[in-house]
Design an enzyme around this catalytic site. Structure first.
Site, PDB file in Angstrom:
ATOM      1  N   GLU A 142       8.069  -3.583  59.333  1.00  0.00           N
ATOM      2  CA  GLU A 142       9.489  -3.691  58.971  1.00  0.00           C
ATOM      3  C   GLU A 142       9.945  -5.152  58.984  1.00  0.00           C
ATOM      4  O   GLU A 142       9.661  -5.912  59.896  1.00  0.00           O
ATOM      5  CB  GLU A 142      10.402  -2.829  59.848  1.00  0.00           C
ATOM      6  CG  GLU A 142      11.851  -2.754  59.370  1.00  0.00           C
ATOM      7  CD  GLU A 142      11.994  -2.336  57.892  1.00  0.00           C
ATOM      8  OE1 GLU A 142      11.773  -3.191  57.020  1.00  0.00           O
ATOM      9  OE2 GLU A 142      12.313  -1.165  57.627  1.00  0.00           O
ATOM     10  N   ASP A 150      12.877   1.323  53.839  1.00  0.00           N
ATOM     11  CA  ASP A 150      14.252   1.537  53.359  1.00  0.00           C
ATOM     12  C   ASP A 150      14.261   2.088  51.937  1.00  0.00           C
ATOM     13  O   ASP A 150      15.252   1.975  51.235  1.00  0.00           O
ATOM     14  CB  ASP A 150      15.040   0.225  53.435  1.00  0.00           C
ATOM     15  CG  ASP A 150      14.380  -0.882  52.621  1.00  0.00           C
ATOM     16  OD1 ASP A 150      13.351  -0.611  51.943  1.00  0.00           O
ATOM     17  OD2 ASP A 150      14.868  -2.030  52.673  1.00  0.00           O
TER      18      ASP A 150
HETATM   19  O1  AHR Z   1       8.793  -4.825  55.827  1.00  0.00           O
HETATM   20  C1  AHR Z   1       8.822  -4.869  54.458  1.00  0.00           C
HETATM   21  C2  AHR Z   1       9.950  -4.041  53.899  1.00  0.00           C
HETATM   22  O2  AHR Z   1      11.188  -4.601  54.248  1.00  0.00           O
HETATM   23  C3  AHR Z   1      10.079  -2.658  54.411  1.00  0.00           C
HETATM   24  O3  AHR Z   1       9.136  -1.760  53.895  1.00  0.00           O
HETATM   25  C4  AHR Z   1      11.456  -2.314  53.969  1.00  0.00           C
HETATM   26  O4  AHR Z   1      12.057  -1.339  54.769  1.00  0.00           O
HETATM   27  C5  AHR Z   1      12.193  -3.631  54.055  1.00  0.00           C
HETATM   28  O5  AHR Z   1      12.872  -3.918  52.886  1.00  0.00           O
END
Ligand code: AHR
Length: 512
Positions: A230, A309
């Protein structure tokens, strides 16, 4: 039927390793599967997903569900026998002369962590299901289908059982592809937020595969396996790569593994899923240069093909994957990889270029007297014709080459995927033709499906009727492409030279 996996007799890891190291291409129908291997090592699977095969020797249930466009009914696709490969023939008969999408990828453990098209998230709206027949391959000598993810497609389960939360340990593997990727966020398989939002550092623990270089350095051209924890795709505890030798993995089938003890350790590996072993790309501390990752704050949803997300601008291929309770040993991961190699993933069989057979790459040459050296190509997303010859630039040649796919809305017709923009297709919009990313909608599928017919101007040529406007054919008019009828109110419907303008020579591709 879901098998109660935890009640199976568990052979020793040694015995399983011996059985797993079989001859590629002739995998035994019911030998130990990856989840038998993990279980015998004390790190049982809590999720197991595949459209190609059973991941337990005893699994005799459904692998995935398809829905067909003709009547919106669904069919579950199971295995040929317990522990065996997918019954793709069942899909083929159900989906004949229409188009199917994959609506559920079933969890093969008893936990029912099934994946369905992902809901809208912090980034990106509702995801579309993937076409069910876009990725024909062979496994164990059988014809099966993988999951070909285009942009705005992906799967999720926010209400899982047994998946790690908080700082609980876990491991996972996936078989992906080093030939179909991009730098969009994020082609992932693993643990993510349960509310489709970016809830902060450490709320994810997923395998990422692609060329999105989040932290410098990334060595070589990729694509790289990384850990999506994340707000970052990690190649090490400091973010960027600490491994100068890791320049990416372009094998057609790639094994990726990730494990994370939740408090102070993570490691990831990759390998050629068709031969050889795994290479450890990082093994060490969780990142501490930014807060939130050590300890982790896992939430326990499962994602495939998207970010936590729901960032859904990535593309990729997925064949199988599983998640475990606890951190798997290196021996278990090596045995799982050997088992994958023994499957002998391959194919599809090479298809001759310059034909209309799915999988072929071709170029389409105009036949009107004015324009017999012009080919259909994309330019600034528009579909046009250009003069292309052996002396043309590599870009012009690639722009003028297309991969024939089974018709996205009807598999007895065809679609044309851009040779140099994978996941993007020739489609019409307001009767003009463009190169656009496949978005999974019914409208896009129809707009991108063309049915070959005998050329309107005579032998040796082919005309392409629009699926959803069957009296309109792909036509060049002032070097721009349209779907045009033979006479009509639009200038490009002009009856003058219509027959020649809609007649094309299917040619060898400028870029094979
Ligand atoms: O960590 C990379 C990305 O960042 C994740 O998959 C996403 O949730 C966020 O936009």
């Amino acid at each position: 039927m879901k098998m109660p996996t935890r009640r199976l007799a568990v052979p020793s890891l040694l015995a399983i390793v011996a059985a797993a190291v079989a001859v590629p291409g002739v995998a035994p129908a019911a030998g130990p599967g990856p989840c038998d291997i993990y279980a015998s090592a004390g790190t049982p699977c809590v999720a197991a997903h595949s459209t190609t095969r059973a991941l337990f020797a005893a699994y005799n249930g459904n692998l995935y569900q398809v829905r067909r466009a003709s009547d919106n009914t669904t069919r579950n696709i199971g295995v040929l026998a317990a522990g065996d490969y997918a019954n793709a023939a069942s899909q083929d008969s159900f989906c004949a002369n229409t188009a199917c999408v994959i609506t559920i990828i079933y969890d093969q453990t008893s936990r029912h962590n099934d994946l369905t098209p992902a809901p809208p998230g912090g980034v990106g709206g509702q995801d579309a299901p993937v076409p069910a027949d876009a990725l024909p391959v062979t496994a164990g000598g059988h014809n099966v289908y993988g999951v070909l993810v285009s942009q705005r497609m992906g799967y999720r389960d926010n209400s899982t059982s047994g998946i790690a939360t908080g700082s609980q340990p876990e491991g996972m593997y996936a078989v992906m592809s080093g030939t179909h990727f991009n730098s969009g966020c994020c082609f992932d398989y693993g643990n993510a937020e349960t509310n489709n939002l970016d809830n902060g550092n450490g709320h994810m623990d997923a395998i990422y595969f692609g060329t999105l270089c989040w932290f410098s350095p990334c060595n070589g051209a990729g694509p790289w396996v990384m850990a999506d924890l994340e707000n970052g795709l990690f190649q090490s505890n400091t973010g960027g790569s600490q491994n100068a030798g890791y320049t990416g993995n372009r094998n057609p089938y790639v094994t990726a593994t990730l494990k994370n003890n939740g408090t102070n350790f993570f490691a990831f590996k990759d390998g050629n899923a068709q031969s050889g072993g795994l290479a450890t790309r990082f093994s060490g501390a969780l990142p501490t240069f930014r807060p939130g990752y050590s300890p982790m704050q896992k939430e326990g949803a499962i994602i495939l093909g998207i970010g936590g997300d729901n960032s859904n601008s990535a593309i990729g291929n997925f064949f199988e994957g599983a998640m475990t309770q606890g951190v798997p040993s290196d021996a278990a991961e090596n045995a799982v990889h050997a088992n994958i190699v023994s499957v002998g993933y391959g194919g599809p069989s090479p298809v001759a270029g310059g034909t209309l057979n799915p999988g072929s790459t071709l170029s389409l040459r105009a036949t009107t007297a004015c324009c017999t050296t012009r080919y259909i190509r994309h330019q600034n997303n528009n579909a046009v014709t250009s003069v292309i010859s052996s002396g043309s630039s590599a870009l012009d040649k690639a722009d003028g080459s297309w991969i024939v796919r089974r018709g996205l809305a009807n598999n007895s017709c065809v679609s044309f995927e851009s040779r140099n923009f994978p996941g993007e297709f020739l489609r019409h919009q307001n009767f003009q033709l463009f190169r656009h990313p496949m978005d999974g909608t019914t409208l896009f599928r129809q707009d991108a499906t063309f049915c070959p017919q005998a050329g309107r101007s005579g032998t040796g040529t082919t005309s392409f009727a629009s699926l959803n406007f069957p009296t309109r054919f792909i036509r060049h008019f002032n070097n721009t492409l349209y779907i045009a009828s033979n006479g009509g109110s639009n200038a490009f419907d002009s009856a003058t030279s219509w027959a020649a303008d809609v007649s094309w020579v299917v040619s060898s591709p400028w870029t094979p």
